[in-house]
Design a protein around this motif. Sequence first.
Motif, PDB file in Angstrom:
ATOM      1  N   ALA A 186       0.953  -1.258   0.034  1.00  0.00           N
ATOM      2  CA  ALA A 186       0.039  -0.093   0.107  1.00  0.00           C
ATOM      3  C   ALA A 186       0.909   1.122   0.065  1.00  0.00           C
ATOM      4  O   ALA A 186       0.411   2.384  -0.379  1.00  0.00           O
ATOM      5  N   GLY A 187       1.964   1.038   0.429  1.00  0.00           N
ATOM      6  CA  GLY A 187       2.847   2.459   0.845  1.00  0.00           C
ATOM      7  C   GLY A 187       3.792   2.594  -0.802  1.00  0.00           C
ATOM      8  O   GLY A 187       4.552   3.604  -0.548  1.00  0.00           O
ATOM      9  N   LYS A 188       3.691   1.900  -1.496  1.00  0.00           N
ATOM     10  CA  LYS A 188       4.553   1.839  -2.622  1.00  0.00           C
ATOM     11  C   LYS A 188       4.101   2.085  -4.112  1.00  0.00           C
ATOM     12  O   LYS A 188       2.909   1.654  -4.390  1.00  0.00           O
ATOM     13  N   LEU A 231       7.812  -1.152  -6.635  1.00  0.00           N
ATOM     14  CA  LEU A 231       7.910  -2.538  -6.284  1.00  0.00           C
ATOM     15  C   LEU A 231       8.370  -3.270  -7.199  1.00  0.00           C
ATOM     16  O   LEU A 231       9.188  -4.132  -6.838  1.00  0.00           O
ATOM     17  N   HIS A 232       8.393  -2.823  -8.621  1.00  0.00           N
ATOM     18  CA  HIS A 232       9.125  -3.689  -9.426  1.00  0.00           C
ATOM     19  C   HIS A 232      10.480  -3.467  -9.479  1.00  0.00           C
ATOM     20  O   HIS A 232      11.265  -4.415  -9.485  1.00  0.00           O
ATOM     21  N   ALA A 233      11.001  -2.430  -8.995  1.00  0.00           N
ATOM     22  CA  ALA A 233      12.343  -2.114  -8.754  1.00  0.00           C
ATOM     23  C   ALA A 233      13.002  -2.853  -7.549  1.00  0.00           C
ATOM     24  O   ALA A 233      14.193  -3.402  -7.752  1.00  0.00           O
ATOM     25  N   GLY A 253       8.781 -10.623  -8.943  1.00  0.00           N
ATOM     26  CA  GLY A 253       7.606  -9.713  -8.689  1.00  0.00           C
ATOM     27  C   GLY A 253       7.379  -8.590  -9.758  1.00  0.00           C
ATOM     28  O   GLY A 253       8.187  -8.595 -10.690  1.00  0.00           O
ATOM     29  N   GLY A 254       6.047  -8.133 -10.110  1.00  0.00           N
ATOM     30  CA  GLY A 254       6.029  -7.174 -11.045  1.00  0.00           C
ATOM     31  C   GLY A 254       4.503  -6.516 -10.826  1.00  0.00           C
ATOM     32  O   GLY A 254       4.175  -6.556  -9.630  1.00  0.00           O
ATOM     33  N   TYR A 255       4.038  -5.788 -11.738  1.00  0.00           N
ATOM     34  CA  TYR A 255       2.924  -5.139 -11.412  1.00  0.00           C
ATOM     35  C   TYR A 255       2.025  -5.386 -12.493  1.00  0.00           C
ATOM     36  O   TYR A 255       2.156  -5.662 -13.685  1.00  0.00           O
ATOM     37  N   VAL A 256       0.551  -4.872 -12.468  1.00  0.00           N
ATOM     38  CA  VAL A 256      -0.346  -4.925 -13.467  1.00  0.00           C
ATOM     39  C   VAL A 256      -0.054  -3.956 -14.390  1.00  0.00           C
ATOM     40  O   VAL A 256      -0.573  -2.815 -14.065  1.00  0.00           O
ATOM     41  N   ALA A 257       0.263  -4.179 -15.641  1.00  0.00           N
ATOM     42  CA  ALA A 257       0.610  -3.104 -16.387  1.00  0.00           C
ATOM     43  C   ALA A 257      -0.543  -2.837 -17.341  1.00  0.00           C
ATOM     44  O   ALA A 257      -1.204  -3.821 -17.768  1.00  0.00           O
TER      45      ALA A 257
END
Lengths: 390, 420
Positions: free
Chosen positions: A291-293, A298-300, A309-313
């Motif tokens: 929640a704080g990032k 997060l990916h970095a 780890g990754g993100y919803v692109a």
Amino acid sequence: MAGVRVIDLSQGISGPYAAKWLAGLGADVIKLEPPAGDVSRAAGPWPNAEPHPETSGLYLYLNTNKRSLTCNLDTSDGRAIAGQLCAAADIVIESNPAGYLDERGLGYDWLRQAKPAAVMVSVTPFGQTGPYAHLPSTEITLYALSGQMGVTGDPNREPLKNGGSQPSYQAGLHAFAATQTAYLGALRHGLGTHLDISAQETFASMLEYFASYTAQNGEEYRARMGNMVSAVWGIYPCLDGYAGMCILPRNYDRMAAATGIPELQQPPFNDPHQRLEHDDTLQAILYGWFAGKTRKQLHAAALEFGFPGGYVATVEDLVASDQNAHRDFLQHDDHPLAGPLDFPAHLWRAEHGWDRGRAPLLGQHNHEILVGELGYDPDDLARLRELDAI
Amino acid sequence: MADYATKPLDGIRVADLTMMWAGPYAAKLLADYGADVVKIEAPKQWDNIRTLFPPDQITEQWFNSGAYFQEFSRNKRGLSLDLKQPRGKELLGRLIAQSDVVIENYRTEVMDSLGLTEEWLRAQRPDLVIVSMAGFGKTGPESLSMGYGPIIEQMSGLASLSGYGDGIPFKSGISYGDPIAGIAAAAAAVTGLIRRHRTGQGMTVDLSQREIVTSLIGEAFALWSMNQRLQPHLGNRHEWMAPHNAYPCRGEDQWVAISVANDAQWAGLVAAMDDPAWAADEASADQASRWAHRDDLDERIAAWTQARTKEDVFAACRAHDVPCGPVWNSTDLLADEQLNARGYYEPIKDPDHAAWMTHGWVWRWTNSGPCILAAAPNFGQHTREILTELLGVDESELPALAQAGIIADAPVDPPIVSVL
């Protein structure tokens, strides 16, 4: 694939997707469209949502590098043109209802006589045979019947169809791989084949352990798990969207170090044998961390510490992505009718490169193919048009 | 003389260095279609898929018996070889000299760190087809990112398109990026072999798993580049079709998908529901009004489905040519009428269970013989035969190789850990 001749009799997504990549590899792909055009010309999306057969985004993506010839297989002249082209082709791709080509004298029984080394690829929702062969279907019903829908979505809600048209696309990717395999076989052994690709079967073959575990052990493994397979295998909300991790036991310590949260680096959490018993607590802690990032932060962290780890692109992210730019993954085109287009341009990188031509206008190559290559007289074209053959 | 029983990849050998799912899925396709796929595992670096979702009972052979491992490694041969020891690497070189394809799905830097550089591989066999399938590719600022299938799905854009409509993106139920990348990697290997057949030259493939999944959402790129719009979450609804949803059926967590694309299908659905009075209402007169009143229609249809089993709803819809699909769970899928009629399932036998059924041919073709000719190999099962018959190792050297831990007939210390 330069010098390889492909006749694309398919419409929609699956067959055209397979033929698109053959064309990208340099094959001469002639797309035979009914005079009204491929159904994907009526699918959109369109610039400013104004329907137009030459600006449908789905068509423009799936038919790059092909030539378009209009050809009506319900007329004898149309069948003669198709027959002439198929008999000289290395590969024929089609997505008609089972029996449709046979009824018109253009099925595999005819093709294998005309050219034994030719490969015919039929890609349909349920295949050429069996009780569902003529069952009507859409993306969502195929998703349900392949077993994929039952495992997707929130466990406390209805199962969820995933985005876009995955049943058709994945069948198209399978059809592409199958075509290349069969074509190699034809090159090596001098004999073609008929591939009967069923979207239900190809999708059902990618169910992970779900079906196999049940078959082996006689019980359902588990149903839908939503976005949280476990606390360390899920998607979490973060400052500017959603991000995720997928941690196997060997990845845990690096992830825990990346969070900098001492608690996560101690028992019970860092013990794979105890972790699941404390999954809810772990999830709550990770909710806080995510929640704080931002997604990029997060990916970095995943990159720096070396965990999955990754993100919803979003598509917007992907168009702006440095990684995609570095690998020259997207092709840009300023289309005269549709305007700017950015599309995925290759499946992989290799010595051969990929062609980046535009999708054809409807019947754009009629004259070139009929007069220039099949020996029709220019005057014939008007007659064929009048007979609704082209 | 070739006939229709000849498999397209008969006579092709694949040195398979892949682990987990994406790579083994690719190599499985190559094996099914006739390639001699040699699965290479080091005694201490065995395929992790063996320990994911292990079988229900822990037996002496449990690491050979898991459904996951069995499904992905059937029709392959198993070779144990420690590539970190010089003798192991030298033996790998001899295998590669007799292979047509090398396939690996390690993180970008791993092959180089093992000394298995492209240069070294080509020195063993100049016209080799080398397929690398790292999550994000071999090059670029994100090439060192680690990606299992769920991460690939998120980074590819697909997860951003899936959701119920409340803004929350959803992952697919499976690790979607894995098999999708696997199919493309099989295609890449074969494309390299086509190129070699035609030109005599090998090929080096740098495949990014993420790019493959992105290629499956082309129309979302069109929507963005044309109109700067992101595709909204539609849940189980459709842009213009209605009704179009998953409806509850009798029983616990039982569902059926129904979609209606035109007036004829709507008439069929109404007939399937025994002509309820409400269906004569103006709200369902044409496609546009059905779409406008989709909430009401969904409620009415759900009331009808709820009183029936999903199989009964399916039968009623089939009888009236309405697109319909019960949401099969894995037990249902194994019993599916179509799949069974087409002989989709074939038996496989692992060391710990009675024969069970799994999918055979994924791409049905003119060859009608069975697809599954052998179960997944036990760890190192074919080590002796490959070393002595193919790589010229003398039988008498085998004990020393085992002693040095270069070969083994069981993985060293696999932890019995299910990730879930």
